[in-house]
Design a protein around this motif. Sequence first.
Motif, short mmCIF file in Angstrom:
data_model
loop_
_atom_site.label_atom_id
_atom_site.label_comp_id
_atom_site.label_asym_id
_atom_site.label_seq_id
_atom_site.Cartn_x
_atom_site.Cartn_y
_atom_site.Cartn_z
N SER A 178 0.83 -1.20 0.00
CA SER A 178 0.00 0.00 0.00
C SER A 178 0.87 1.26 0.00
CB SER A 178 -0.93 -0.01 1.21
OG SER A 178 -0.18 0.12 2.39
N ILE A 179 2.02 1.20 0.67
CA ILE A 179 2.93 2.36 0.64
C ILE A 179 3.45 2.57 -0.78
CG2 ILE A 179 5.14 3.26 1.48
CD1 ILE A 179 4.62 1.57 4.03
N GLY A 180 3.70 1.45 -1.49
CA GLY A 180 4.16 1.55 -2.87
C GLY A 180 3.14 2.18 -3.80
N LEU A 181 1.86 2.16 -3.41
CA LEU A 181 0.82 2.72 -4.27
C LEU A 181 0.85 4.25 -4.27
CD1 LEU A 181 -2.29 0.58 -3.29
CD2 LEU A 181 -1.06 0.51 -5.45
N VAL A 182 1.34 4.84 -3.17
CA VAL A 182 1.26 6.29 -3.03
C VAL A 182 2.01 6.99 -4.16
CG1 VAL A 182 1.86 8.24 -1.54
CG2 VAL A 182 1.07 6.10 -0.53
N GLY A 183 1.34 7.96 -4.76
CA GLY A 183 2.00 8.74 -5.81
C GLY A 183 1.30 8.59 -7.14
N ILE A 184 1.93 9.14 -8.17
CA ILE A 184 1.30 9.13 -9.48
C ILE A 184 1.53 7.80 -10.18
CG2 ILE A 184 1.49 10.14 -11.80
CD1 ILE A 184 1.59 12.82 -10.54
N ASP A 185 0.45 7.19 -10.67
CA ASP A 185 0.52 5.92 -11.38
C ASP A 185 1.32 6.12 -12.68
OD1 ASP A 185 -0.03 3.38 -12.39
OD2 ASP A 185 -1.76 4.17 -13.47
N SER A 186 2.32 5.24 -12.90
CA SER A 186 3.24 5.48 -14.01
C SER A 186 2.59 5.29 -15.37
CB SER A 186 4.45 4.55 -13.87
OG SER A 186 4.03 3.21 -13.91
N LEU A 187 1.52 4.50 -15.45
CA LEU A 187 0.93 4.24 -16.76
C LEU A 187 -0.18 5.21 -17.14
CD1 LEU A 187 0.80 0.34 -16.84
CD2 LEU A 187 2.44 1.86 -17.91
N PHE A 195 -4.33 12.37 -1.48
CA PHE A 195 -5.22 13.23 -0.71
C PHE A 195 -4.90 14.70 -0.92
CE2 PHE A 195 -4.26 9.28 1.59
CZ PHE A 195 -5.47 8.65 1.37
N GLY A 196 -4.49 15.05 -2.13
CA GLY A 196 -4.25 16.45 -2.45
C GLY A 196 -2.97 17.03 -1.88
N VAL A 197 -2.16 16.19 -1.19
CA VAL A 197 -0.89 16.71 -0.67
C VAL A 197 0.15 16.65 -1.79
CG1 VAL A 197 0.91 16.38 1.07
CG2 VAL A 197 -1.46 15.82 1.61
N PRO A 198 0.72 17.78 -2.18
CA PRO A 198 1.64 17.74 -3.34
C PRO A 198 2.84 16.85 -3.10
CG PRO A 198 1.58 19.93 -2.30
CD PRO A 198 0.48 19.14 -1.69
N GLU A 199 3.39 16.81 -1.86
CA GLU A 199 4.58 15.99 -1.61
C GLU A 199 4.29 14.50 -1.78
OE1 GLU A 199 3.74 18.52 0.26
OE2 GLU A 199 5.49 19.68 0.89
N LEU A 200 3.00 14.12 -1.60
CA LEU A 200 2.66 12.70 -1.73
C LEU A 200 2.43 12.30 -3.18
CD1 LEU A 200 0.29 11.96 1.28
CD2 LEU A 200 2.63 11.22 0.96
N ARG A 201 2.29 13.30 -4.06
CA ARG A 201 2.06 12.96 -5.47
C ARG A 201 3.31 12.34 -6.09
NH1 ARG A 201 -2.40 15.36 -7.97
NH2 ARG A 201 -1.31 15.44 -9.95
N ASP A 202 4.49 12.82 -5.66
CA ASP A 202 5.71 12.08 -5.99
C ASP A 202 5.70 10.86 -5.08
OD1 ASP A 202 6.31 14.39 -7.40
OD2 ASP A 202 7.34 15.25 -5.67
#
Lengths: 509, 176
Positions: A178-187, A195-202
């Motif tokens: 689940s931690i690996g899911l965090v961020g932008i999906d590569s495909l 959750f709208g947090v910019p640092e979590l998008r990476d």
Amino acid sequence: MDTFTLLFDGLLVAAQPANLGFALLGVLLGTAVGVLPGLGPALTVALLLPVSLSFGATGSMIMFAGIYYGGMYGGAISSILLNTPGETASIMTALEGNKMAKDGRGGKALGAAAIGSFFGGTCATIGLAIIAPLMVKVALSFGPAEYFALMVLSFLTVSAAFGGSIIRGLTALFIGLSIGLVGIDSLTGQARLSFGVPELRDNIDIAIIAVGLFAIGETLFIASQASTINEKLQAVKGSVWLSLAELKRCLKPFLRGTGLGFLFGPLPTGGAEIPTFLSYSTERRTAKGVAREEFDSGRGAIEGVAGPEAANNASAAGTLIPLLTLGLPTSATAAVMLAGFQQYGLQPGPLLFTSNPQLVWGLIASLFIANLMLVVLNLPFVGLWVKLLTIPRPWLYAGIMTFASLGIVGAQGSAFALILLLVFGILGFIMRRFDYPLAPVLVGAILGPLAEEQLRRGLMINQGDFTFLFTSWIALTIYAVAIAAVAGPILWTKLSKRGRAAAEALHEA
Amino acid sequence: MATHEQGGADMRRPDEAARRKFDLGGLAIAIGLFLFSALIALDASSYPERRSYAQIGPEIFPYIVAVGIAVFGVLTVVMARRGDFPEREALNWVPVIWIIGALAGMTALLYAGAGFIIASGVLFGGAARGFGRKPVVLTVFVGVVISALLYVLFRQGLGLSLPAGLIEPYLNALFR
């Protein structure tokens, strides 16, 4: 012959002054941290992950390998003198080693450990150099189906082998996934669990996860325990140099331990725990003459140190085979090293051998050098390492916390990373307290996104047909191994229960 | 496996009745797992729909993970019921709170712009205090000195960019 020209080129890389320096630094740091009870090589590598960014890929990999070997030897020092194995790989060393130290033969035990480590490490590194290219040839034919199967194998085995309970291991794995899911999906570019947090998008940096779980979590765990170490530190007595007769006694344990370690290291059974145990019980069972007497009278037999120490360093080299050729970590330290590779955008696997031969063979060659450094440094300077055991705990752990946060802040350049660090620290603490293994979290977070990518790419090629996963014989074989790996440890604990109970009873006596 | 672990635990412990009680810590973990699973599923359900050849979008893996975590949440409840968690030492709260507070304090100070040296000094001081070293004034002072040394070493030596605040500009001026 090809291997040897490559290895020779590797030696040229490893012999560059800067790389020699990195190997030395790694060996020193690894031993220093390995000596401290409770801190293993996985934590050391994790701590240095962010700081090493400025060292370059080859340099930091060489350093990490040095830490791995150094940590194994450092663990032996605290096992023998303090009877507190820093990590599972050294538990068996403590059994006979500490008895020898109490009997006034601590020096000999340390000597046997150092030479055993050198012997096991060197032989197994030769094995690594020979086997790795063969593995690469096989791995080059792998497609998405095979890779996905390999990752499933890795997931299941890392969860089943670490810690006592498969349920807790798999829970840890799913937390990692689940931690690996965090961020932008590569495909697709879809932001997940952000959750709208910019640092979590990476994606969350692996270094934060590793340092949080291992360094912060472990510090909290140690602080939370009311009881402190009550074993007495044994002074180093007697010469660390072995006589010819003693070397002769150690030779067979060295050979057997190396064989066991190298055999079990690459298997996803969780690193050195099983081979060191097998090595110890073999030596104990087959002991004759003086050794028999020493085993039975509780004075401590040198064979019981020599075998497991050769086995744990040999397994460290063995672990590098699947890590380098397939990108599969089979121990906690290997998982952190994998994160180190990814930090530089490198994906270990068969392609790394062709795209980056300098790095791979430089790394393998520097393992020989690191081994040599270890034996040269450690026999004469063992007294210096022992001094480290006398640093007061408040300063020591405050220093570890400071260094951990410095690395994270420096590499990430944001205070938000510290919030994540604290979250993973608390997670690590809770998991340690309830006896969840930590390695599956890391492996899940690292390999999860890769597995998802292989699966979805495979589905795209096959137009959404799931059956492509089960049409390759190689993939099916790997699934069979995965099932065996989950069922195996259950059988293993059943079978070894008697042996282990005997060892524990002796340990307490 | 679970059953024989149980057997082993019971042999060592005569107060079996106490052991049979529900493990509340384990139950709390299970609740955490359920909440986390729901959070992942909720997040996945918010993705816009897309159709591709693969017929598998970014939401599939999160759903699989969410189901997995929920399943292990159920198994955690079973573990807690059967007492499959190993025995734990009494928790020593005070040091834990000191250390968590120290790291939180460092984060807050960095957000406030105090700079690395002061923030990291507070972390060091709080952590040392957590491990029993007193007084906290002394440990923080030692922490600030050590952090200043580390700052110079890593800023000037390795070029790591550490956040500057109250003290750092003066130190940087010294090295210019």
